[in-house]
Design an enzyme around this catalytic site. Structure first.
Site, PDB file in Angstrom:
ATOM      1  N   ARG A  38      41.698  48.662  54.948  1.00 46.41           N
ATOM      2  CA  ARG A  38      41.319  50.055  54.706  1.00 46.41           C
ATOM      3  C   ARG A  38      40.494  50.618  55.857  1.00 46.41           C
ATOM      4  NH1 ARG A  38      40.529  49.823  48.203  1.00 46.41           N
ATOM      5  NH2 ARG A  38      42.667  50.441  47.774  1.00 46.41           N
ATOM      6  N   LYS A 198      51.576  45.809  33.206  1.00 46.11           N
ATOM      7  CA  LYS A 198      51.672  46.578  31.969  1.00 46.11           C
ATOM      8  C   LYS A 198      52.542  47.816  32.102  1.00 46.11           C
ATOM      9  CE  LYS A 198      47.398  46.965  30.066  1.00 46.11           C
ATOM     10  NZ  LYS A 198      46.008  47.142  30.439  1.00 46.11           N
ATOM     11  N   GLY A 351      48.224  47.773  44.862  1.00 42.15           N
ATOM     12  CA  GLY A 351      47.385  46.744  45.465  1.00 42.15           C
ATOM     13  C   GLY A 351      48.028  45.369  45.469  1.00 42.15           C
ATOM     14  N   GLY A 374      46.176  53.926  42.498  1.00 47.63           N
ATOM     15  CA  GLY A 374      46.242  54.952  41.456  1.00 47.63           C
ATOM     16  C   GLY A 374      46.631  56.318  42.001  1.00 47.63           C
TER      17      GLY A 374
HETATM   18  P1  ADP Z   1      50.218  46.771  41.622  1.00 51.89           P
HETATM   19  O1  ADP Z   1      48.751  46.466  41.923  1.00 51.89           O
HETATM   20  O2  ADP Z   1      51.117  46.349  42.752  1.00 51.89           O
HETATM   21  O3  ADP Z   1      50.429  48.175  41.172  1.00 51.89           O
HETATM   22  P2  ADP Z   1      49.940  45.794  38.936  1.00 51.89           P
HETATM   23  O4  ADP Z   1      48.454  45.828  39.079  1.00 51.89           O
HETATM   24  O5  ADP Z   1      50.593  46.759  38.053  1.00 51.89           O
HETATM   25  O6  ADP Z   1      50.634  45.834  40.397  1.00 51.89           O
HETATM   26  O7  ADP Z   1      50.374  44.358  38.420  1.00 51.89           O
HETATM   27  C1  ADP Z   1      49.970  43.172  39.056  1.00 51.89           C
HETATM   28  C2  ADP Z   1      49.550  42.147  38.042  1.00 51.89           C
HETATM   29  O8  ADP Z   1      50.606  41.904  37.113  1.00 51.89           O
HETATM   30  C3  ADP Z   1      49.249  40.827  38.689  1.00 51.89           C
HETATM   31  O9  ADP Z   1      47.914  40.463  38.374  1.00 51.89           O
HETATM   32  C4  ADP Z   1      50.239  39.856  38.042  1.00 51.89           C
HETATM   33  O10 ADP Z   1      49.683  38.587  37.797  1.00 51.89           O
HETATM   34  C5  ADP Z   1      50.564  40.545  36.736  1.00 51.89           C
HETATM   35  N1  ADP Z   1      51.858  40.124  36.203  1.00 51.89           N
HETATM   36  C6  ADP Z   1      53.075  40.293  36.751  1.00 51.89           C
HETATM   37  N2  ADP Z   1      54.035  39.739  35.989  1.00 51.89           N
HETATM   38  C7  ADP Z   1      53.423  39.197  34.918  1.00 51.89           C
HETATM   39  C8  ADP Z   1      53.886  38.495  33.769  1.00 51.89           C
HETATM   40  N3  ADP Z   1      55.192  38.221  33.594  1.00 51.89           N
HETATM   41  N4  ADP Z   1      52.970  38.091  32.865  1.00 51.89           N
HETATM   42  C9  ADP Z   1      51.677  38.356  33.057  1.00 51.89           C
HETATM   43  N5  ADP Z   1      51.166  39.021  34.117  1.00 51.89           N
HETATM   44  C10 ADP Z   1      52.034  39.439  35.041  1.00 51.89           C
HETATM   45 MG    MG Z   2      47.105  46.048  40.661  1.00 53.62          MG
END
Ligand code: ADP
Ligand code: MG
Length: 422
Positions: A38, A198, A351, A374
């Site tokens: 960053r 989620k 992230g 976000g």
């Molecule tokens: P980003 O930061 O790229 O937007 P998210 O924060 O939405 O991604 O999701 C990342 C998290 O999702 C990670 O901590 C990962 O461990 C969790 N995750 C991904 N697939 C699963 C799964 N099948 N079961 C539980 N957690 C998961």
């Molecule tokens: Mg994340």
């Protein structure tokens, strides 16, 4: 989106330029900067201002001190890292307002740089307090917002100050707006890959994507809820039971719009939620009772790689599994590699997705890595981000802004008022 005023439109020589940056960096347990991406991302703006003879006053938040002074969340280590990266001294002010800030800013020469202490040590920052915004604005003649990652928050340092000073976007902000705008009016075919923990975090962006995407590939924990909506037994997988109906509606909406949805056909499942848990690959629908899906399987990876073929635009957000754990990272690695070698316009946001891309050394292989988190998702939901809305469009003369420079602070929380454009 109309082009915003940028620092190229500003005369900055000899001026005090107050720059909102996003130095919200990850730290290790000793407070040392663990990842300086960053800080590096803000360098083009800082260097341009320095070269043009500005007196650069940087401000940022770090973590969530909730309006109190938390020594562990001081920006001092960031000033040290910035000094190394810039190759020139960076003065540090012990407080972002008051005498410490005023003294450091008054001592700046043309072409020199200062960093103010964590904005969120003051509760007024997140409240977008008018008086606090005035105190910050007193430290600059111009305001530059380069903190795309904070643009979805109407805080004193993003929105309040912009109403008090002639305001411009920095280079990073401009680059994010340009790249993400290309996803709002994409060259088709447009394929999105959406994963992450989620579905509730992604439903807003998914709804909006349905209007302009040709195909969506799902993975990660969020795909589990969609698979339940399709009637599969997901055993002990992470599922948001209260989102199954919404997931069904989303699938129906996609069908009505002719958007093709692809779901995992195989899964890596584990006996426990644990990095070393016994694991195996099964077809979707065949998860042993008591086990959970922690990654997409190899057949799914292959199908998803094929599904990118011919896409002019690709957007990827969210890992395909628990990519922090080696045993469940292969799906994410496979998808990252496919995106990296894809010929069309490729954007990665989020992230954890970016962390996975970086671990593989592939961050340089995509067209744009969005620093926003976000903010990127809200932008892609088609929402106007308050920090961007607060910067006038290119060509707006200062005299057209009757909320600057003094009347504005009184309605600083009111968003962009009608007074903005007479
Ligand atoms: P980003 O930061 O790229 O937007 P998210 O924060 O939405 O991604 O999701 C990342 C998290 O999702 C990670 O901590 C990962 O461990 C969790 N995750 C991904 N697939 C699963 C799964 N099948 N079961 C539980 N957690 C998961
Ligand atoms: Mg994340």
């Amino acid at each position: 989106m109309a082009r915003k005023r940028t620092i190229r439109d500003a005369d900055v020589a000899g001026k005090r330029v107050l720059v909102r940056v996003d130095f919200n960096v990850p730290q290790d347990e000793h407070g040392t900067v663990a990842d300086d991406s960053r800080i590096r991302a803000a360098l083009p703006t800082i260097r341009a201002l320095v070269e043009r003879g500005a007196r650069v006053v940087l401000m940022s938040h770090l973590g969530r001190p909730k309006g109190a002074v938390v020594p562990r969340l001081s920006l001092r280590p960031v000033a040290a890292r910035l000094e190394e990266l810039l190759g020139r001294p960076v003065a540090f002010a012990e407080d972002c307002v008051g005498a410490p800030a005023a003294q450091v800013v008054a001592a700046l020469e043309d072409g020199s740089v200062a960093l103010l202490e964590n904005l969120r040590f003051h509760p007024e920052e997140e409240r977008n307090d008018a008086h606090f915004a005035k105190e910050l604005a007193a430290l600059g003649d111009l305001f530059v917002n380069d903190a795309f990652g904070a643009a979805h928050r109407a805080h004193a340092s993003t929105v309040g100050v912009a109403r008090l000073l002639p305001s411009y976007c920095g280079h990073l902000m401009e680059r994010e707006i340009d790249a993400l705008s290309r996803l709002l009016e994409p060259e088709r075919p447009f394929v999105a890959i959406i994963g992450g923990a989620k579905i509730s975090d992604k439903i807003g962006v998914l709804r909006h994507l349905l209007g302009r995407v040709d195909r969506i590939l799902f993975g990660g924990g969020m795909a589990n809820t969609l698979l339940v909506a399709l009637g599969y037994d997901m055993a002990d997988s992470l599922v948001e039971a209260d989102k199954v109906e919404e997931a069904k509606a989303l699938i129906a909406d996609a069908q009505a719009r002719g958007v093709e949805l692809q779901f995992p056909v195989d899964l890596v499942v584990a006996e426990f939620f644990n990095p070393d848990a016994p694991a195996r690959t099964v077809e979707v629908g065949q998860i042993p009772s008591g086990w959970r899906a922690l990654d997409i399987g190899p057949l799914t990876v292959q199908r998803y790689a094929e599904a990118l073929s011919g896409a002019r635009t690709v957007f990827w957000n969210g890992p395909m599994g628990v990519a922090e754990w080696k045993a469940f990272a292969r799906g994410t690695e496979g998808v990252a590699a496919a995106v990296a070698r894809h010929e069309g316009y490729t954007v990665v946001g989020g992230g954890d997705s970016i962390a996975a891309l970086k671990n593989l050394g592939l961050a340089g292989e995509v067209d744009h890595v969005s620093t926003g988190g976000g903010a990127s998702l809200e932008f892609l939901e088609g929402r106007e981000l308050p920090g961007i809305a607060a910067i006038p469009d290119a060509g707006t003369p200062e005299s057209a802004r009757d909320d600057a420079p003094d009347g504005g602070a009184d309605n600083a929380s009111g968003g962009r008022g009608a007074a903005r454009r007479p």
